[in-house]
Design a protein around this motif. Structure first.
Motif, PDB file in Angstrom:
ATOM      1  N   MET A   1       1.061  -1.081   0.120  1.00  0.00           N
ATOM      2  CA  MET A   1       0.447  -0.259   0.212  1.00  0.00           C
ATOM      3  C   MET A   1       1.128   0.810   0.000  1.00  0.00           C
ATOM      4  O   MET A   1       1.925   1.139   0.537  1.00  0.00           O
ATOM      5  CB  MET A   1      -1.071   0.203   1.124  1.00  0.00           C
ATOM      6  N   ALA A   2       0.455   2.480  -1.110  1.00  0.00           N
ATOM      7  CA  ALA A   2       1.076   4.161  -0.706  1.00  0.00           C
ATOM      8  C   ALA A   2       1.426   3.767   0.557  1.00  0.00           C
ATOM      9  O   ALA A   2       0.300   4.394   0.919  1.00  0.00           O
ATOM     10  CB  ALA A   2       1.032   4.100  -1.836  1.00  0.00           C
ATOM     11  N   SER A   3       2.624   4.735   0.975  1.00  0.00           N
ATOM     12  CA  SER A   3       2.231   5.337   1.785  1.00  0.00           C
ATOM     13  C   SER A   3       3.191   6.873   1.805  1.00  0.00           C
ATOM     14  O   SER A   3       3.551   7.472   2.762  1.00  0.00           O
ATOM     15  CB  SER A   3       3.096   4.953   2.802  1.00  0.00           C
ATOM     16  N   THR A   4       3.295   7.000   0.253  1.00  0.00           N
ATOM     17  CA  THR A   4       4.190   8.674   0.463  1.00  0.00           C
ATOM     18  C   THR A   4       3.323   9.342  -0.340  1.00  0.00           C
ATOM     19  O   THR A   4       2.326   8.670  -1.742  1.00  0.00           O
ATOM     20  CB  THR A   4       5.171   8.169  -1.160  1.00  0.00           C
ATOM     21  N   VAL A   5       3.597  10.150  -0.765  1.00  0.00           N
ATOM     22  CA  VAL A   5       3.148  11.662  -1.507  1.00  0.00           C
ATOM     23  C   VAL A   5       2.940  10.993  -3.335  1.00  0.00           C
ATOM     24  O   VAL A   5       3.795  10.977  -3.795  1.00  0.00           O
ATOM     25  CB  VAL A   5       3.094  13.256  -1.682  1.00  0.00           C
ATOM     26  N   ASN A   6       1.849  10.827  -4.214  1.00  0.00           N
ATOM     27  CA  ASN A   6       1.723  10.588  -5.146  1.00  0.00           C
ATOM     28  C   ASN A   6       3.089  11.374  -6.335  1.00  0.00           C
ATOM     29  O   ASN A   6       3.075  12.472  -5.560  1.00  0.00           O
ATOM     30  CB  ASN A   6       0.702  10.220  -5.895  1.00  0.00           C
ATOM     31  N   ALA A   7       2.908  11.299  -7.107  1.00  0.00           N
ATOM     32  CA  ALA A   7       4.144  11.143  -8.374  1.00  0.00           C
ATOM     33  C   ALA A   7       3.791  13.360  -8.268  1.00  0.00           C
ATOM     34  O   ALA A   7       4.419  14.046  -8.573  1.00  0.00           O
ATOM     35  CB  ALA A   7       4.279  10.871  -9.460  1.00  0.00           C
ATOM     36  N   ASP A 102       2.283  18.170   0.842  1.00  0.00           N
ATOM     37  CA  ASP A 102       3.813  18.808   1.200  1.00  0.00           C
ATOM     38  C   ASP A 102       4.385  17.595   2.287  1.00  0.00           C
ATOM     39  O   ASP A 102       5.144  16.875   2.836  1.00  0.00           O
ATOM     40  CB  ASP A 102       3.627  19.910   3.113  1.00  0.00           C
ATOM     41  N   GLY A 103       3.023  16.182   2.269  1.00  0.00           N
ATOM     42  CA  GLY A 103       3.972  15.049   2.708  1.00  0.00           C
ATOM     43  C   GLY A 103       3.320  14.924   4.005  1.00  0.00           C
ATOM     44  O   GLY A 103       2.977  13.925   4.967  1.00  0.00           O
ATOM     45  N   GLN A 104       1.989  16.233   5.061  1.00  0.00           N
ATOM     46  CA  GLN A 104       2.233  16.239   5.968  1.00  0.00           C
ATOM     47  C   GLN A 104       0.698  16.121   5.826  1.00  0.00           C
ATOM     48  O   GLN A 104      -0.028  16.319   5.250  1.00  0.00           O
ATOM     49  CB  GLN A 104       2.263  17.304   6.237  1.00  0.00           C
ATOM     50  N   THR A 105       0.217  14.415   7.207  1.00  0.00           N
ATOM     51  CA  THR A 105      -0.977  14.252   7.040  1.00  0.00           C
ATOM     52  C   THR A 105      -2.021  15.643   7.828  1.00  0.00           C
ATOM     53  O   THR A 105      -1.678  15.989   9.275  1.00  0.00           O
ATOM     54  CB  THR A 105      -1.006  12.844   8.465  1.00  0.00           C
ATOM     55  N   HIS A 106      -3.208  15.108   7.872  1.00  0.00           N
ATOM     56  CA  HIS A 106      -4.405  16.258   8.366  1.00  0.00           C
ATOM     57  C   HIS A 106      -5.943  14.852   8.644  1.00  0.00           C
ATOM     58  O   HIS A 106      -5.593  14.585   7.499  1.00  0.00           O
ATOM     59  CB  HIS A 106      -4.650  17.683   7.661  1.00  0.00           C
ATOM     60  N   LYS A 107      -5.923  16.235  10.183  1.00  0.00           N
ATOM     61  CA  LYS A 107      -7.775  14.630   9.962  1.00  0.00           C
ATOM     62  C   LYS A 107      -8.319  16.259  10.139  1.00  0.00           C
ATOM     63  O   LYS A 107      -8.427  17.265  10.144  1.00  0.00           O
ATOM     64  CB  LYS A 107      -7.111  14.638  11.678  1.00  0.00           C
ATOM     65  N   ILE A 108      -9.202  15.427   9.132  1.00  0.00           N
ATOM     66  CA  ILE A 108     -10.019  16.158   8.933  1.00  0.00           C
ATOM     67  C   ILE A 108     -11.700  14.875   8.765  1.00  0.00           C
ATOM     68  O   ILE A 108     -12.009  14.180   8.867  1.00  0.00           O
ATOM     69  CB  ILE A 108     -10.839  15.936   6.846  1.00  0.00           C
TER      70      ILE A 108
END
Length: 856
Positions: A1-7, A102-108
């Motif tokens: 499962m991907a875990s980085t920002v898409n290309a 920016d690769g940072q995760t946010h909770k919505i």
């Protein structure tokens, strides 16, 4: 499962948690989404659309279903909150974890505060990393204009644009293209123009219009023409006064045609002349002048101040005071004032009695009584002024009594006849007559009081001249005057109201009998000339404003058309591109979005029809020639074009290819989804079509794919997602395709596929159990030992989780599924659905039970 920002560095949903929203009940359900493509498969009424609408609610806080499906608003009351939640349970939310560019995760998190209800709208609270916000623009999630704000395609949005009238369709496309701001600005300009246009001109301008048809009509046109150009107040006043002078000259010109036209230097002079002429006209109908009211003017006379004289008289000898005037008279003669020898006394006649020495004595006496003389002089002056004040008061009293107070009976009879001829109620004049008599009576009382006061003043003057003591009746006389003045003024005020009512009634009744045309109209204008100036300047400004707003609205309309053409051309190309991914190389294509007749109120969807690929297309209205399948493709293409033009990084598609259009599921999966993924868009598809779900994995499987199955087994707990991105899941999807087949052949196919799924699940359970027990085993290892369901069941039973129940299920599977491969009766759809549910339940239970889930 991907875990980085898409290309392409776009936002991506990592996970979703949903509770209490529509089909999702008391249990919070969590789904992992951190891949470019997520496919959610579910049968009918299992929560598939609820999931898609949950995404829409999370992003927009709204439900487009209520705005687009039609019907009464009340039909959508309580439609978002799960119907089976206890009344006290208010924990309804949709929550997601999003990875930003920016690769940072946010909770919505979107919490439902108030569902749609009677007289209430849906209310929610949006939290970003625990902080309440109004939108998600700062993390790259920008919404479009209503009604379809979120990048979520639902069935009611797929065909909405096609089912609306052309006039309504333009609003939808403007919303898709984010052009509603331009319309809103135009609407504000139009509303402003409407407000200004609906304002009524000042009331005084109606007086100007009244000059039409009179000799002063030209002056009225001159004043009206002033509103067509910019004006200052001073310029307007000058022009209006000039026009009024012209109007006055016109109406007062000699009607005999002698050519004698009066001229006036000022408007005030004209006003006096107009009033006089109007009064004369009124007098011809009724003698109003006899009822004229002249209120008593000036201050009420006050008692003259004699205090200084009385004090000086008290301090002087009474005999000396009396002879002082005689001595002053003697010494006032020049001969005696310069006497140098004895002469005869002019008072007593004694010879040689008046000597220079005695003159000196007399001068000394006068010097000693000088203060009294000055006081007497001042008192005489005060008494003279008091007499003058009484004279003025007497004159005012005479003027205050209206002439009608002294009318004879014949005069009253004539006036009564004249009033009847005018159609005025006689009671109005009778009332004025009675109060006129009261004015005359009050005036008589005041005249009598003035007479008495004047007599007292004469007596006081004689006393001062002879240096005698003053009488004390003067203050009482003036108190009587004060009382009488109050009575006269009260009577005059009451009479004035009666006379005013009579005058108003007569002037209204006699208005049509004015023989001089325009006299009344010019008089009305003169009385309101200040208002005319103000209203003309205001009306000139209003007309200029209307003209500017009309010009602005026209320019905005033309500009809006140009913008629409440009954006429609851009969108048409984009729609055509997506159409080609769904229906490639077809002779029926999309011809574009066009405004009808260059207007901005109607939008047509154009179809391009070709006889062969080399021929020129023939344009027709798409709604008139497209098949149902083509209309679905057009609706999907429009939505995808909108997504691309708005730059949406995440796209949710609920049943994008209907079951009736199965021929195009492969082109959609291969071409359409492929292009969306190539653009870096995260695609989440919910579908009832197991083939579409299966082919999506085949085309885009691997690490960039997650599959889920939704089941609504427990109504209270709500829809439950199960991840099926493996061979078992694919087999279950394949079996779904034939599960509801009406023929035995179709159900046999489902039965065989489901047996293969049961075998695959058994191998996974055995491999996972043996590995956990200390013997590393793969699914392939198990398959070398046992491959059929009958061989696998003895091996799987030691690893069941729910001992008795699960063992019974495994033993039942061969009895139900094996006949499907032989000539025995094929299981019914109902039996197959029970087996399907049991297999999914076992898979879910084992995935939860083993620490790392089942081995794949």
């Amino acid at each position: 499962m991907a875990s980085t920002v898409n290309a392409l560095g776009q936002p991506r949903l990592v996970s979703l948690e949903i509770r209490g929203f529509r089909a999702f009940g008391t249990e919070a359900r969590v789904m992992q989404l951190d891949t470019p493509l997520v496919v959610v498969h579910a049968g009918n009424s299992q929560g598939k659309t609820s999931l898609a609408e949950g995404f829409e609610f999370l992003l927009s806080g709204r439900s487009s279903r209520r705005d687009l499906l039609g019907g009464a608003k009340a039909e959508y009351n309580d439609s978002l909150r799960n119907a089976h939640l206890p009344a006290t349970d208010t924990d309804v939310y949709v929550e997601a974890v999003l990875r930003g560019p920016d690769g940072q995760t946010h909770k919505i998190r979107r919490e439902l505060l108030c569902d749609f209800g009677q007289g209430t709208e849906c209310e929610s609270r949006l939290l970003l990393d625990g902080v309440e916000v109004t939108d998600l623009e700062e993390i790259g999630l920008t919404l479009a204009d209503p009604p379809v704000r979120a990048p979520v395609l639902l069935q009611h949005t797929l065909r909405h644009v096609l089912s609306t009238e052309p006039k309504q369709r333009v609003g939808y496309f403007k919303a898709l293209l984010s052009l509603t701001d331009l319309d809103q600005f135009r609407e504000r300009v139009r509303a402003a123009r409407g407000r200004v246009d609906s304002e009524q001109p000042g009331a005084s301008l109606r007086l100007v219009d009244a000059l039409s048809g009179t000799p002063a009509a030209a002056a009225g046109s001159t004043i009206t023409a002033l509103i067509k150009k910019p004006l200052t107040v001073d310029a307007a006043r000058t022009a209006i006064e000039r026009a009024l002078l012209s109007a006055g000259a016109a109406v007062l010109a000699d009607p005999a045609g002698s050519g004698n036209t009066p001229t006036f230097e000022t408007v005030d002079a004209l006003d006096i002349a107009i009033k006089a002429a109007l009064e004369a006209q009124h007098e011809q109908s009724f003698p109003l002048s006899a009822f004229a009211v002249v209120p008593l003017s000036g201050d009420t006379p006050s008692t003259p101040n004699m205090t200084a004289y009385s004090n000086a008289l008290t301090e002087s000898d009474e005999h000396d005071a009396r002879v002082t005037p005689v001595l002053q008279a003697v010494l006032g003669i020049a001969t005696y004032a310069a006497l140098d020898q004895p002469v005869q006394c002019p008072v007593c006649g004694t010879q040689h009695a008046l000597t220079p020495e005695r003159i000196a004595i007399l001068r000394g006496h006068l010097h000693r009584t000088q203060a009294l003389g000055e006081a007497a002089k001042s008192a005489a002056t005060a008494l003279s002024g008091a007499r003058h004040s009484l004279d003025q008061l007497s004159n005012g009293v005479a003027r205050a009594v209206p002439s009608v107070a002294s009318w004879t009976d014949d005069q009253w009879a004539k006036a009564t006849n004249a009033l009847s001829d005018l159609g005025v109620d006689i009671a109005v004049m009778t009332d004025a007559r009675g109060h006129a008599s009261q004015v005359a009576t009050a005036a008589g009382t005041l005249v009598a009081a003035v007479g008495l006061a004047r007599g007292s003043l004469e007596q006081a003057g004689d006393a001062v001249a002879s240096r005698n003591t003053l009488s004390d009746d003067l203050p009482d006389r003036y108190r009587q005057i004060v009382t009488a003045v109050g009575g006269l003024r009260t009577a005059t005020e009451v009479y004035g109201r009666c006379a005013s009512a009579l005058r108003s009634a007569v002037e209204v009744a006699a208005r049509d009998r004015i023989t001089v045309g325009g006299l009344t109209e010019v008089s009305d204008l003169l009385a309101h000339r200040a208002d005319v100036v103000v209203d003309v300047v205001a009306e000139a400004a209003r007309q200029r404003t209307i003209k500017r707003l009309n010009a602005a609205e026209k320019e905005l309309r033309e500009a809006a058309g140009a913008v629409l053409d440009a954006r429609f051309a851009q969108m048409s190309d984009t729609i055509t591109k997506w159409w080609a991914t769904i229906r490639p190389e077809e002779l029926v294509g999309f011809g574009g979005i066009k405004r009808r007749a260059g207007g901005a109120l109607f939008v047509n969807l154009v179809a391009a029809l070709r006889a062969d690929h080399a021929s020129e297309p023939i344009e027709r209205e798409a709604l008139g020639v497209y098949s149902d399948s083509q209309l679905n493709a057009l609706g999907l293409s429009i939505f995808l074009a909108r997504t691309e033009l708005l730059g949406a990084p995440i796209l949710v598609l609920d049943d994008p290819i209907p079951g009736s259009d199965a021929d195009h599921r492969l082109t959609f999966v291969q071409n359409t989804v492929g292009q969306l993924l190539n653009k870096g868009i995260q695609v989440i598809i919910t579908t009832f079509d197991s083939k579409l779900a299966e082919w999506a994995q085949t085309n885009h499987g691997g690490s960039g794919y997650i599959a889920y199955n939704l089941d609504l087994i427990d109504i209270i707990a709500g829809t439950e997602p199960t991840q099926t991105s493996d061979v078992f899941g694919q087999l279950m999807l394949e079996a779904e395709e034939s599960l509801y087949a009406p023929t035995a052949k179709g159900r046999r196919s489902a039965c065989n596929t489901m047996r293969s799924a049961a075998e695959r699940l058994a191998k996974q359970v055995i491999a996972t159990g043996q590995t956990d027990a200390g013997t590393p085993t793969s699914v392939a290892d198990v398959e070398t030992k046992a491959s059929t369901l009958g061989e696998l069941i003895p091996l799987v039973l030691p690893f069941v989780v729910n001992d008795n129940e699960e063992k019974g299920l495994w033993k039942t599977f061969p009895k139900v599924l094996n006949p499907g491969s032989h000539d025995d009766d094929v299981p019914s759809t109902t039996d197959l659905k029970v087996v399907r549910g049991n297999l999914l339940k076992i898979a879910k239970t084992h995935n939860k039970y083993w620490p790392e889930g089942l081995l794949r």
